[in-house]
Design an enzyme around this catalytic site. Structure first.
Site, PDB file in Angstrom:
ATOM      1  N   MET A  97       0.837  -1.201   0.000  1.00 32.95           N
ATOM      2  CA  MET A  97       0.000   0.000   0.000  1.00 32.95           C
ATOM      3  C   MET A  97       0.869   1.246   0.000  1.00 32.95           C
ATOM      4  O   MET A  97       1.771   1.374   0.833  1.00 32.95           O
ATOM      5  CB  MET A  97      -0.894   0.028   1.242  1.00 32.95           C
ATOM      6  CG  MET A  97      -1.917  -1.078   1.305  1.00 32.95           C
ATOM      7  SD  MET A  97      -2.705  -1.130   2.925  1.00 32.95           S
ATOM      8  CE  MET A  97      -1.415  -1.922   3.887  1.00 32.95           C
ATOM      9  N   ILE A 155       1.921  -5.328   8.221  1.00 39.53           N
ATOM     10  CA  ILE A 155       3.331  -4.994   8.429  1.00 39.53           C
ATOM     11  C   ILE A 155       3.536  -3.494   8.278  1.00 39.53           C
ATOM     12  O   ILE A 155       3.167  -2.908   7.255  1.00 39.53           O
ATOM     13  CB  ILE A 155       4.222  -5.741   7.420  1.00 39.53           C
ATOM     14  CG1 ILE A 155       4.018  -7.256   7.548  1.00 39.53           C
ATOM     15  CG2 ILE A 155       5.694  -5.387   7.629  1.00 39.53           C
ATOM     16  CD1 ILE A 155       4.668  -8.043   6.442  1.00 39.53           C
ATOM     17  N   GLY A 185       1.221   4.035   4.797  1.00 41.18           N
ATOM     18  CA  GLY A 185       2.037   3.181   3.937  1.00 41.18           C
ATOM     19  C   GLY A 185       2.547   1.922   4.605  1.00 41.18           C
ATOM     20  O   GLY A 185       3.080   1.969   5.698  1.00 41.18           O
ATOM     21  N   SER A 186       2.389   0.785   3.959  1.00 43.91           N
ATOM     22  CA  SER A 186       2.773  -0.485   4.566  1.00 43.91           C
ATOM     23  C   SER A 186       2.440  -1.623   3.611  1.00 43.91           C
ATOM     24  O   SER A 186       2.270  -1.413   2.424  1.00 43.91           O
ATOM     25  CB  SER A 186       2.027  -0.676   5.889  1.00 43.91           C
ATOM     26  OG  SER A 186       0.659  -0.388   5.706  1.00 43.91           O
ATOM     27  N   ARG A 187       2.317  -2.851   4.170  1.00 44.30           N
ATOM     28  CA  ARG A 187       1.908  -3.967   3.340  1.00 44.30           C
ATOM     29  C   ARG A 187       1.210  -5.022   4.178  1.00 44.30           C
ATOM     30  O   ARG A 187       1.350  -5.059   5.409  1.00 44.30           O
ATOM     31  CB  ARG A 187       3.105  -4.531   2.593  1.00 44.30           C
ATOM     32  CG  ARG A 187       3.731  -5.769   3.140  1.00 44.30           C
ATOM     33  CD  ARG A 187       4.840  -6.298   2.222  1.00 44.30           C
ATOM     34  NE  ARG A 187       5.238  -7.619   2.645  1.00 44.30           N
ATOM     35  CZ  ARG A 187       6.492  -7.970   2.901  1.00 44.30           C
ATOM     36  NH1 ARG A 187       7.465  -7.092   2.761  1.00 44.30           N
ATOM     37  NH2 ARG A 187       6.771  -9.193   3.275  1.00 44.30           N
TER      38      ARG A 187
END
Length: 219
Positions: A97, A155, A185-187
């Site tokens: 993301m 994460i 922002g991350s995943r």
């Protein structure tokens, strides 16, 4: 519609922007500089509003399918050894993301929450190979009577400084329902059975609670 996790930040941002407008209008006499500051404040407000937006999603409930837990881009599709819960090989599918994506995390399958754990950690960039093991993260496993056990892991990235996880042990959850939120922002990693039929490709853009990530093998 804005997510509840952003209400406080949105209010603070509005106060800062209004105060900035007033100060710029009263204390800056250079017209172009005043306009530039006001535009910058307006853009900042818009960025905060779009980050915390929470559009309604109508998920097509299907116990044979796994839906994308978040909006973003598929960056990993590979067979790996999952160390934390399964302790065996699984198919990992990861969605990255960016800060402009919707950051609501949704349950990829419905069923019972049988595992939910938070891990403090580092803030490596989300695509770093060790991010899934060393970054701040939460791991949630939902057991679906038809599909089986599906693990999804939030994460944190270099900018994401707070992960919110709503999943509690023994919760009964609905596919596409809100599982949590990650700020800035991350995943999210999915760990699925090896015989899963993958329905996405690398670099494909997906929509949380809507896009079909995988499907049960008919065989």
């Amino acid at each position: 519609m804005f997510h509840k996790e952003g209400h406080k930040i949105i209010i603070i941002t509005f106060i800062i922007v209004i105060a900035g407008f007033i100060l710029a209008d009263n204390f800056i006499n250079i017209s172009w500089l005043k306009i530039l500051i006001m535009i910058a404040l307006g853009v900042f407000l818009l960025l905060i509003l779009q980050f915390f937006r929470n559009p309604k999603r109508l998920s097509s409930l299907n116990d044979r399918q796994v839906l994308s837990p978040v909006d973003g881009k598929v960056v990993v599709i590979e067979e790996v050894y999952e160390k934390e819960y399964f302790k065996e090989k699984r198919l990992q599918i990861s969605v990255f993301m960016s800060p402009i994506n919707v950051h609501v995390t949704r349950y990829p399958v419905g069923g019972n929450v049988i595992f939910s754990k938070y891990h403090p950690g580092k803030y490596l960039v989300a695509w770093h190979p060790k991010a899934s093991e060393e970054n701040e993260r939460t791991t949630v496993v939902v057991e679906n009577e038809i599909y089986g056990k599906v693990l999804h892991r939030q994460i944190a990235g270099a900018l994401a400084k707070r992960i919110v996880n709503y999943a509690k042990l023994n919760d009964k959850v609905v596919q596409g329902g809100e599982s949590g939120f990650i700020k800035f922002g991350s995943r999210v990693d999915l760990f699925l059975p090896l015989d899963t039929q993958v329905k996405v490709k690398l670099n494909q853009k997906v929509i949380g609670g809507v896009s079909i990530i995988a499907e049960m093998n008919e065989g």
